[in-house]
Design an enzyme around this catalytic site. Structure first.
Site, PDB file in Angstrom:
ATOM      1  N   GLY A  42     -22.317  -0.066  30.126  1.00  0.00           N
ATOM      2  CA  GLY A  42     -21.288   0.990  30.197  1.00  0.00           C
ATOM      3  C   GLY A  42     -19.876   0.426  30.254  1.00  0.00           C
ATOM      4  O   GLY A  42     -18.934   1.025  29.709  1.00  0.00           O
TER       5      GLY A  42
ATOM      6  N   THR B  10       0.826  -1.216   0.000  1.00  0.00           N
ATOM      7  CA  THR B  10       0.000   0.000   0.000  1.00  0.00           C
ATOM      8  C   THR B  10       0.856   1.260   0.000  1.00  0.00           C
ATOM      9  O   THR B  10       1.871   1.339   0.692  1.00  0.00           O
ATOM     10  CB  THR B  10      -0.914  -0.002   1.241  1.00  0.00           C
TER      11      THR B  10
ATOM     12  N   GLY C 153      -7.171  -6.258   1.477  1.00  0.00           N
ATOM     13  CA  GLY C 153      -8.200  -6.121   0.455  1.00  0.00           C
ATOM     14  C   GLY C 153      -9.494  -5.825   1.195  1.00  0.00           C
ATOM     15  O   GLY C 153      -9.954  -6.642   1.996  1.00  0.00           O
TER      16      GLY C 153
ATOM     17  N   THR D 216       2.265  -2.957   8.440  1.00  0.00           N
ATOM     18  CA  THR D 216       2.303  -3.707   9.706  1.00  0.00           C
ATOM     19  C   THR D 216       3.719  -4.237   9.931  1.00  0.00           C
ATOM     20  O   THR D 216       4.344  -4.741   8.997  1.00  0.00           O
ATOM     21  CB  THR D 216       1.303  -4.887   9.652  1.00  0.00           C
TER      22      THR D 216
ATOM     23  N   GLY E 296      -4.343   1.859  -1.962  1.00  0.00           N
ATOM     24  CA  GLY E 296      -4.056   0.466  -1.621  1.00  0.00           C
ATOM     25  C   GLY E 296      -4.897  -0.520  -2.409  1.00  0.00           C
ATOM     26  O   GLY E 296      -4.422  -1.588  -2.789  1.00  0.00           O
ATOM     27  N   SER E 297      -6.150  -0.144  -2.689  1.00  0.00           N
ATOM     28  CA  SER E 297      -7.030  -1.095  -3.382  1.00  0.00           C
ATOM     29  C   SER E 297      -6.559  -1.345  -4.809  1.00  0.00           C
ATOM     30  O   SER E 297      -6.595  -2.476  -5.295  1.00  0.00           O
ATOM     31  CB  SER E 297      -8.469  -0.560  -3.414  1.00  0.00           C
TER      32      SER E 297
ATOM     33  N   HIS F  99     -22.391  -5.608  27.537  1.00  0.00           N
ATOM     34  CA  HIS F  99     -21.600  -5.192  28.705  1.00  0.00           C
ATOM     35  C   HIS F  99     -22.078  -3.859  29.277  1.00  0.00           C
ATOM     36  O   HIS F  99     -21.512  -3.378  30.267  1.00  0.00           O
ATOM     37  CB  HIS F  99     -20.114  -5.075  28.347  1.00  0.00           C
TER      38      HIS F  99
ATOM     39  N   GLU G 204      -3.247 -14.855   2.659  1.00  0.00           N
ATOM     40  CA  GLU G 204      -3.369 -13.714   3.580  1.00  0.00           C
ATOM     41  C   GLU G 204      -4.831 -13.556   4.018  1.00  0.00           C
ATOM     42  O   GLU G 204      -5.130 -13.361   5.195  1.00  0.00           O
ATOM     43  CB  GLU G 204      -2.871 -12.432   2.896  1.00  0.00           C
TER      44      GLU G 204
ATOM     45  N   ARG H 175     -23.575 -10.916  35.631  1.00  0.00           N
ATOM     46  CA  ARG H 175     -24.141  -9.573  35.836  1.00  0.00           C
ATOM     47  C   ARG H 175     -25.652  -9.679  36.097  1.00  0.00           C
ATOM     48  O   ARG H 175     -26.354 -10.374  35.342  1.00  0.00           O
ATOM     49  CB  ARG H 175     -23.877  -8.727  34.576  1.00  0.00           C
TER      50      ARG H 175
HETATM   51  C1  LIG Z   1      -3.804  -1.143  10.471  1.00  0.00           C
HETATM   52  C2  LIG Z   1      -3.502  -1.391   9.027  1.00  0.00           C
HETATM   53  C3  LIG Z   1      -2.475  -2.277   8.693  1.00  0.00           C
HETATM   54  C4  LIG Z   1      -2.166  -2.496   7.333  1.00  0.00           C
HETATM   55  N1  LIG Z   1      -1.102  -3.313   7.021  1.00  0.00           N
HETATM   56  C5  LIG Z   1      -0.673  -3.339   5.720  1.00  0.00           C
HETATM   57  C6  LIG Z   1       0.548  -4.011   5.384  1.00  0.00           C
HETATM   58  O1  LIG Z   1       1.201  -4.637   6.233  1.00  0.00           O
HETATM   59  N2  LIG Z   1       0.986  -3.947   4.102  1.00  0.00           N
HETATM   60  C7  LIG Z   1       0.289  -3.286   3.134  1.00  0.00           C
HETATM   61  O2  LIG Z   1       0.743  -3.259   2.002  1.00  0.00           O
HETATM   62  N3  LIG Z   1      -0.882  -2.655   3.417  1.00  0.00           N
HETATM   63  C8  LIG Z   1      -1.359  -2.653   4.699  1.00  0.00           C
HETATM   64  N4  LIG Z   1      -2.518  -1.998   4.998  1.00  0.00           N
HETATM   65  C9  LIG Z   1      -3.225  -1.285   3.938  1.00  0.00           C
HETATM   66  C10 LIG Z   1      -4.573  -1.885   3.564  1.00  0.00           C
HETATM   67  O3  LIG Z   1      -4.398  -3.106   2.880  1.00  0.00           O
HETATM   68  C11 LIG Z   1      -5.298  -0.806   2.738  1.00  0.00           C
HETATM   69  O4  LIG Z   1      -5.675   0.223   3.654  1.00  0.00           O
HETATM   70  C12 LIG Z   1      -6.487  -1.332   1.985  1.00  0.00           C
HETATM   71  O5  LIG Z   1      -6.085  -2.212   0.963  1.00  0.00           O
HETATM   72  C13 LIG Z   1      -7.351  -0.205   1.380  1.00  0.00           C
HETATM   73  O6  LIG Z   1      -6.542   0.674   0.655  1.00  0.00           O
HETATM   74  P1  LIG Z   1      -6.660   2.242   0.920  1.00  0.00           P
HETATM   75  O7  LIG Z   1      -6.538   2.469   2.379  1.00  0.00           O
HETATM   76  O8  LIG Z   1      -5.708   2.951   0.050  1.00  0.00           O
HETATM   77  O9  LIG Z   1      -8.143   2.637   0.526  1.00  0.00           O
HETATM   78  P2  LIG Z   1      -8.619   3.052  -0.949  1.00  0.00           P
HETATM   79  O10 LIG Z   1      -8.074   2.107  -1.940  1.00  0.00           O
HETATM   80  O11 LIG Z   1      -8.382   4.500  -1.128  1.00  0.00           O
HETATM   81  O12 LIG Z   1     -10.200   2.806  -0.818  1.00  0.00           O
HETATM   82  C14 LIG Z   1     -11.081   3.728  -0.167  1.00  0.00           C
HETATM   83  C15 LIG Z   1     -12.474   3.128  -0.135  1.00  0.00           C
HETATM   84  O13 LIG Z   1     -12.936   2.908  -1.454  1.00  0.00           O
HETATM   85  C16 LIG Z   1     -13.292   1.539  -1.610  1.00  0.00           C
HETATM   86  N5  LIG Z   1     -12.946   1.089  -2.955  1.00  0.00           N
HETATM   87  C17 LIG Z   1     -11.757   1.194  -3.569  1.00  0.00           C
HETATM   88  N6  LIG Z   1     -11.800   0.635  -4.790  1.00  0.00           N
HETATM   89  C18 LIG Z   1     -13.064   0.159  -4.928  1.00  0.00           C
HETATM   90  C19 LIG Z   1     -13.756  -0.532  -5.974  1.00  0.00           C
HETATM   91  N7  LIG Z   1     -13.147  -0.867  -7.125  1.00  0.00           N
HETATM   92  N8  LIG Z   1     -15.060  -0.851  -5.768  1.00  0.00           N
HETATM   93  C20 LIG Z   1     -15.679  -0.534  -4.623  1.00  0.00           C
HETATM   94  N9  LIG Z   1     -15.092   0.108  -3.606  1.00  0.00           N
HETATM   95  C21 LIG Z   1     -13.801   0.451  -3.754  1.00  0.00           C
HETATM   96  C22 LIG Z   1     -12.506   0.792  -0.565  1.00  0.00           C
HETATM   97  O14 LIG Z   1     -13.128  -0.429  -0.225  1.00  0.00           O
HETATM   98  C23 LIG Z   1     -12.534   1.779   0.581  1.00  0.00           C
HETATM   99  O15 LIG Z   1     -13.745   1.640   1.280  1.00  0.00           O
HETATM  100  C24 LIG Z   1      -2.911  -1.832   6.334  1.00  0.00           C
HETATM  101  C25 LIG Z   1      -3.959  -0.982   6.688  1.00  0.00           C
HETATM  102  C26 LIG Z   1      -4.255  -0.750   8.011  1.00  0.00           C
HETATM  103  C27 LIG Z   1      -5.367   0.208   8.339  1.00  0.00           C
END
Ligand SMILES: Cc1cc2nc3c(=O)[nH]c(=O)nc-3n(C[C@H](O)[C@H](O)[C@H](O)COP(=O)(O)OP(=O)(O)OC[C@H]3O[C@@H](n4cnc5c(N)ncnc54)[C@H](O)[C@@H]3O)c2cc1C
Length: 381
Positions: free
Chosen positions: A342, A128, A366, A160, A133-134, A340, A244, A270
């Site tokens: 409060g 990401t 994902g 992570t 990331g998506s 639970h 994964e 409780r």
């Molecule tokens: C605590 C944490 C740990 C993580 N660890 C890792 C890690 O170790 N390595 C790593 O590489 N990544 C990691 N990630 C990243 C995580 O995989 C991404 O946050 C995730 O894939 C979503 O990408 P984004 O945050 O860029 O959201 P975006 O891609 O910007 O998406 C925003 C919103 O739009 C929606 N969306 C996007 N495209 C579509 C579509 N085609 N159709 C419908 N809806 C869509 C998404 O579902 C989301 O709701 C981590 C994230 C968190 C929060």
């Protein structure tokens, strides 16, 4: 419902995992929370007990179990203690290490795998980026050829184990003209000049896991750091993501199941209106719904685990297991908070932390929307 996929060997392994966690990990949990990370000693202890080497060949210090049910059991036992333990360990042992085991050269395996098994080398996976990331195929971190070296520039976020990792398997664009086929995986070490990390990111849950931004500024690496084929990174990620997602599904169910068991006990103890709160008909019916939801989800995930240990799990079934279990986990834990009263909103109660910890499971590995996109595409849409 009785679970049928685990044999006596698996259950014996479960006992040793639970004993290890009770002795070495549970007493330290509050310290991990305060430090916002797991200490290296956790990794060394888990490595010494053989829990980090399930996927690693024996010649490199692992046990090469070749049966994902052992990974699943360790993930379940970790999740029962704390969600972040499971996610950090999964990222290292079940998600990043397999890239090296299955795609690495002999030299790379010799260089990294013994440390991965012992806990001396902690790994992370860098996919990401701040820009997204998506849509993995659109990633912007680049590696440009210069003589016989690659020069890497860019950044990753939400990684992570990122703050503590020694080795980051990183997806990088090596050919801007080729879209998904222009992505290559590199093993970037934390000591490589030009590698730096941001602060530990401040999250709403799973504080015990360190999550960081990573920066790459003119990192110069040779071909010996390429993991797999040049241009083969995207396909490799697509092949590895089902494991994964399955690991995430296992953790999601085990985490919610444990907190539900604790909530049922709370509902016995409780009292309100002269009776246990679980005896109030609304709560009794709600608890009946929650145990059913968990058992039905667990039955599906168990079958997915079995299919994966036989090499038959499809990416689509892994996607179904991931989104459904994340939804069930979040729904169940929200109701556990409600039961639970409060106290459910107090951080000192496990149920409150579990509720916060669970929220991310619908987003990472994902997002649930991306899982539905994959399932929908498979239906021909
Ligand atoms: C605590 C944490 C740990 C993580 N660890 C890792 C890690 O170790 N390595 C790593 O590489 N990544 C990691 N990630 C990243 C995580 O995989 C991404 O946050 C995730 O894939 C979503 O990408 P984004 O945050 O860029 O959201 P975006 O891609 O910007 O998406 C925003 C919103 O739009 C929606 N969306 C996007 N495209 C579509 C579509 N085609 N159709 C419908 N809806 C869509 C998404 O579902 C989301 O709701 C981590 C994230 C968190 C929060």
């Amino acid at each position: 419902m009785d679970r049928t996929i685990y044999t006596e060997d698996h259950e014996a392994f479960r006992q040793s995992a639970a004993a290890f966690l009770a002795k070495k990990v549970t007493p330290e949990l509050e310290e991990h929370l305060a430090a916002k990370s797991l200490p290296r000693q956790f990794w060394l202890d888990a490595g010494a007990e053989g829990f980090l080497g399930l996927e690693i060949p024996e010649e490199f210090g692992g046990s090469d179990a070749q049966d994902f049910r052992f990974n699943a059991i360790f993930a379940e036992e970790l999740s029962k203690v704390n969600a972040a333990l499971a996610s950090c360990t999964g990222i290292h042992a079940d998600i990043t290490v397999p890239y090296i085991v299955h795609l690495g050269t002999q030299a790379q395996k010799e260089r990294w795998l013994p440390g991965c098994a012992s806990g001396e080398i902690l790994t992370a996976i860098g996919m990401t980026e701040p820009g997204g990331g998506s849509d993995l195929a659109a990633l912007r971190t680049t590696a440009v050829r210069d003589g016989d070296e690659w020069v890497i520039n860019g950044s990753k976020t939400f990684i992570t184990n990122g703050f503590s990792a020694d080795l980051v398997v990183t997806a990088v664009r090596t050919d801007p003209s080729k879209g998904a086929r222009g992505i290559t995986l590199f093993g970037i070490e934390a000591t490589d000049p030009g590698f730096s990390r941001g602060r530990k990111l401040d999250k709403v849950g799973q504080e015990e896991s360190d999550t960081a931004e990573l920066f790459f500024e003119n990192i110069r690496l040779g071909d010996d750091r390429i993991i797999g084929e040049i241009g083969g990174g995207f396909i490799a990620m697509m092949q590895k993501l089902p494991q994964e997602r399955l690991g995430a599904a296992v953790s999601n169910v085990a985490h919610a199941k444990q907190i539900l068991a604790e909530t049922i006990q709370y509902c016995h103890d409780r009292k309100a209106f002269g009776q246990s709160i679980g005896s109030l008909q609304h709560n009794k019916f709600l608890l009946a719904e929650l145990v059913t939801k968990i058992e039905v989800a667990e039955a599906y995930v168990d079958q997915a685990v079995l299919a994966h240990s036989e090499g038959k799990l499809t990416a689509i079934d892994a996607a179904k297991a991931k989104w459904w279990s994340a939804e069930v986990q979040n729904d169940v834990l929200d109701d556990c908070v409600q039961l639970h009263g409060g106290y459910g909103f107090m951080n000192e109660y496990r149920v409150a932390r579990a509720w916060r910890d669970a929220r991310v499971t619908k987003i990472w590995a994902g997002s649930n929307e991306i899982m539905k996109e994959l399932i929908g595409r498979d239906l021909g849409f």
